[in-house]
Design a protein around this motif. Structure first.
Motif, PDB file in Angstrom:
ATOM      1  N   GLY A 163       4.732   5.430   2.449  1.00 36.05           N
ATOM      2  CA  GLY A 163       4.959   6.728   3.064  1.00 36.05           C
ATOM      3  C   GLY A 163       5.401   6.613   4.512  1.00 36.05           C
ATOM      4  O   GLY A 163       6.321   7.321   4.958  1.00 36.05           O
ATOM      5  N   LEU A 164       4.770   5.716   5.251  1.00 41.54           N
ATOM      6  CA  LEU A 164       5.150   5.517   6.649  1.00 41.54           C
ATOM      7  C   LEU A 164       6.579   4.983   6.757  1.00 41.54           C
ATOM      8  O   LEU A 164       7.350   5.407   7.624  1.00 41.54           O
ATOM      9  CB  LEU A 164       4.176   4.545   7.311  1.00 41.54           C
ATOM     10  CG  LEU A 164       4.415   4.242   8.798  1.00 41.54           C
ATOM     11  CD1 LEU A 164       4.365   5.523   9.611  1.00 41.54           C
ATOM     12  CD2 LEU A 164       3.402   3.234   9.311  1.00 41.54           C
ATOM     13  N   ASN A 185       0.940  17.958   3.673  1.00 41.19           N
ATOM     14  CA  ASN A 185      -0.231  18.577   3.037  1.00 41.19           C
ATOM     15  C   ASN A 185      -0.319  20.068   3.359  1.00 41.19           C
ATOM     16  O   ASN A 185      -1.377  20.572   3.764  1.00 41.19           O
ATOM     17  CB  ASN A 185      -1.507  17.845   3.470  1.00 41.19           C
ATOM     18  CG  ASN A 185      -2.683  18.129   2.534  1.00 41.19           C
ATOM     19  OD1 ASN A 185      -2.513  18.729   1.468  1.00 41.19           O
ATOM     20  ND2 ASN A 185      -3.868  17.729   2.940  1.00 41.19           N
ATOM     21  N   VAL A 208       0.333   3.997   1.374  1.00 40.93           N
ATOM     22  CA  VAL A 208       0.368   4.567   2.725  1.00 40.93           C
ATOM     23  C   VAL A 208       1.485   3.927   3.540  1.00 40.93           C
ATOM     24  O   VAL A 208       2.204   4.606   4.290  1.00 40.93           O
ATOM     25  CB  VAL A 208      -0.993   4.372   3.422  1.00 40.93           C
ATOM     26  CG1 VAL A 208      -0.917   4.854   4.873  1.00 40.93           C
ATOM     27  CG2 VAL A 208      -2.084   5.131   2.678  1.00 40.93           C
ATOM     28  N   SER A 225       0.833  -1.203   0.000  1.00 33.87           N
ATOM     29  CA  SER A 225       0.000   0.000   0.000  1.00 33.87           C
ATOM     30  C   SER A 225       0.867   1.252   0.000  1.00 33.87           C
ATOM     31  O   SER A 225       1.858   1.326   0.739  1.00 33.87           O
ATOM     32  CB  SER A 225      -0.905   0.009   1.233  1.00 33.87           C
ATOM     33  OG  SER A 225      -1.512   1.277   1.402  1.00 33.87           O
ATOM     34  N   LYS A 228       0.653  11.770   0.631  1.00 30.54           N
ATOM     35  CA  LYS A 228      -0.090  12.354   1.749  1.00 30.54           C
ATOM     36  C   LYS A 228       0.653  12.181   3.069  1.00 30.54           C
ATOM     37  O   LYS A 228       0.670  13.087   3.912  1.00 30.54           O
ATOM     38  CB  LYS A 228      -1.471  11.709   1.850  1.00 30.54           C
ATOM     39  CG  LYS A 228      -2.351  12.278   2.965  1.00 30.54           C
ATOM     40  CD  LYS A 228      -3.731  11.677   2.953  1.00 30.54           C
ATOM     41  CE  LYS A 228      -4.557  12.161   4.130  1.00 30.54           C
ATOM     42  NZ  LYS A 228      -4.767  13.628   4.102  1.00 30.54           N
ATOM     43  N   VAL A 229       1.291  11.025   3.248  1.00 27.31           N
ATOM     44  CA  VAL A 229       1.982  10.752   4.504  1.00 27.31           C
ATOM     45  C   VAL A 229       3.237  11.609   4.655  1.00 27.31           C
ATOM     46  O   VAL A 229       3.510  12.132   5.745  1.00 27.31           O
ATOM     47  CB  VAL A 229       2.347   9.251   4.595  1.00 27.31           C
ATOM     48  CG1 VAL A 229       3.173   8.977   5.854  1.00 27.31           C
ATOM     49  CG2 VAL A 229       1.092   8.398   4.600  1.00 27.31           C
ATOM     50  N   GLU A 283      -0.496   9.861  -7.856  1.00 31.19           N
ATOM     51  CA  GLU A 283      -0.139   9.300  -6.552  1.00 31.19           C
ATOM     52  C   GLU A 283      -0.777  10.104  -5.408  1.00 31.19           C
ATOM     53  O   GLU A 283      -0.792  11.332  -5.422  1.00 31.19           O
ATOM     54  CB  GLU A 283       1.381   9.273  -6.389  1.00 31.19           C
ATOM     55  CG  GLU A 283       1.849   8.831  -5.020  1.00 31.19           C
ATOM     56  CD  GLU A 283       1.227   7.524  -4.579  1.00 31.19           C
ATOM     57  OE1 GLU A 283       1.046   7.364  -3.368  1.00 31.19           O
ATOM     58  OE2 GLU A 283       0.919   6.656  -5.422  1.00 31.19           O
ATOM     59  N   GLY A 298      -1.543   8.233  -1.696  1.00 29.66           N
ATOM     60  CA  GLY A 298      -1.289   7.702  -0.366  1.00 29.66           C
ATOM     61  C   GLY A 298       0.071   8.020   0.194  1.00 29.66           C
ATOM     62  O   GLY A 298       0.203   8.596   1.295  1.00 29.66           O
ATOM     63  N   ALA A 299       1.126   7.654  -0.540  1.00 29.94           N
ATOM     64  CA  ALA A 299       2.490   7.879  -0.054  1.00 29.94           C
ATOM     65  C   ALA A 299       2.783   9.370   0.082  1.00 29.94           C
ATOM     66  O   ALA A 299       3.410   9.817   1.051  1.00 29.94           O
ATOM     67  CB  ALA A 299       3.498   7.224  -0.998  1.00 29.94           C
TER      68      ALA A 299
END
Length: 279
Positions: free
Chosen positions: A116-117, A226, A113, A111, A221-222, A216, A218-219
């Motif tokens: 990104g984490l 923003n 996300v 994922s 956003k982390v 893109e 998810g990644a």
């Protein structure tokens, strides 16, 4: 009853064939065509007002410009490393080759996300393994534009590699070996033999990577924070506008992103057709 032809093609009775076609078309319509059609309908519900609002809103224009910049930089980086890794996987044998090939596909199975984490855990200036030394050197990645490029590179990397690797396998290395036997060095062999042979695959990978990079969410956003006007990309602007009760603007931004993706797919289809005719 189903019949198998001499060429191995299974022929079903006409009613079953039509039923399968209707099911396939219905599935695509329900999953893709209808939602995208509704997006287009809502975008132009008030004529061109929504699109005009997009290009008169400074924050949205900034988000679109940042998205384009991030996508182009990420594609350029993935182009260089994607071609290099492809040649490494096909032309050389080394310990860990299969592990590298599997790692290349990791962004497709994880994922965004999570991606990104993971980047935060490594590059966060406060707690990251590499973030703290980089921060001490005055280099900050997370919550700045370099983090957006890093995340986008991660999720789009396989697209170039998985286009180039099959072509390298198909063309073999006979011409490259002949060039080296005639005295060509590695750089001459690459530019005059290898690259012309894989140019269409490289173009496909670049166009698909561009489409993936532009969309893109998810990644990015982390790792972005923003921040409006600074690290807010177009996809993040869609979310912000929709949640901020500016749905027409959100629809218009999403429509522009879909338009870019469709244009990329059309370009790939045209180029594939051209390359097939050339062969």
């Amino acid at each position: 009853m189903a019949r198998t032809t001499t060429s191995g093609v299974v022929r079903l009775p006409r009613p079953i064939t039509w039923l399968l076609r209707l099911i396939a078309i219905g599935y695509v319509v329900m999953l893709v065509v209808w939602p995208v059609g509704m997006l287009v309908k809502e975008t132009f519900a008030d004529g061109l007002d929504a699109l005009n609002a997009v290009f008169t809103d400074d924050t949205v224009v900034s988000a679109l410009e940042l998205t384009l910049w991030v996508a182009l930089v990420a594609v350029a980086i993935n182009l260089v490393f994607g071609v290099t890794i492809s040649i490494l996987l096909v032309r050389f044998d080394f310990p860990g080759k299969r592990a590298l090939s599997a790692l290349v596909d990791l962004p497709l199975s994880v994922s965004p996300v999570v991606v990104g984490l993971a980047l935060l855990l490594v590059y966060n200036s406060r707690t990251g393994w590499l973030g703290q030394p980089l921060d001490a050197a005055g280099i900050q990645l997370m919550y700045h534009s370099p983090a957006l490029v890093l995340a986008t590179c991660f999720v789009a990397l396989p697209l170039v590699i998985r286009e180039v690797v099959p072509v390298l396998h198909e063309i073999g290395d006979d011409q490259e070996q002949a060039a080296r036997s005639l005295g060509a060095n590695a750089a001459q062999t690459f530019w005059r033999i290898t690259l012309p042979s894989i140019r269409w695959a490289v173009v496909y990978g670049v166009v698909l990577s561009l489409a993936r990079s532009v969309g893109e969410f998810g990644a990015v956003k982390v790792v972005s924070g923003n921040i409006t006007g600074e690290t807010q990309t177009a996809t993040l602007a869609v979310e912000a506008k929709y949640q901020g009760f500016a749905q027409p603007t959100a629809y218009a931004i999403a429509f522009l992103l879909v338009l870019v993706s469709v244009a990329c797919l059309v370009v790939v289809a045209l180029l594939r057709n051209r390359s097939e005719k050339a062969h």
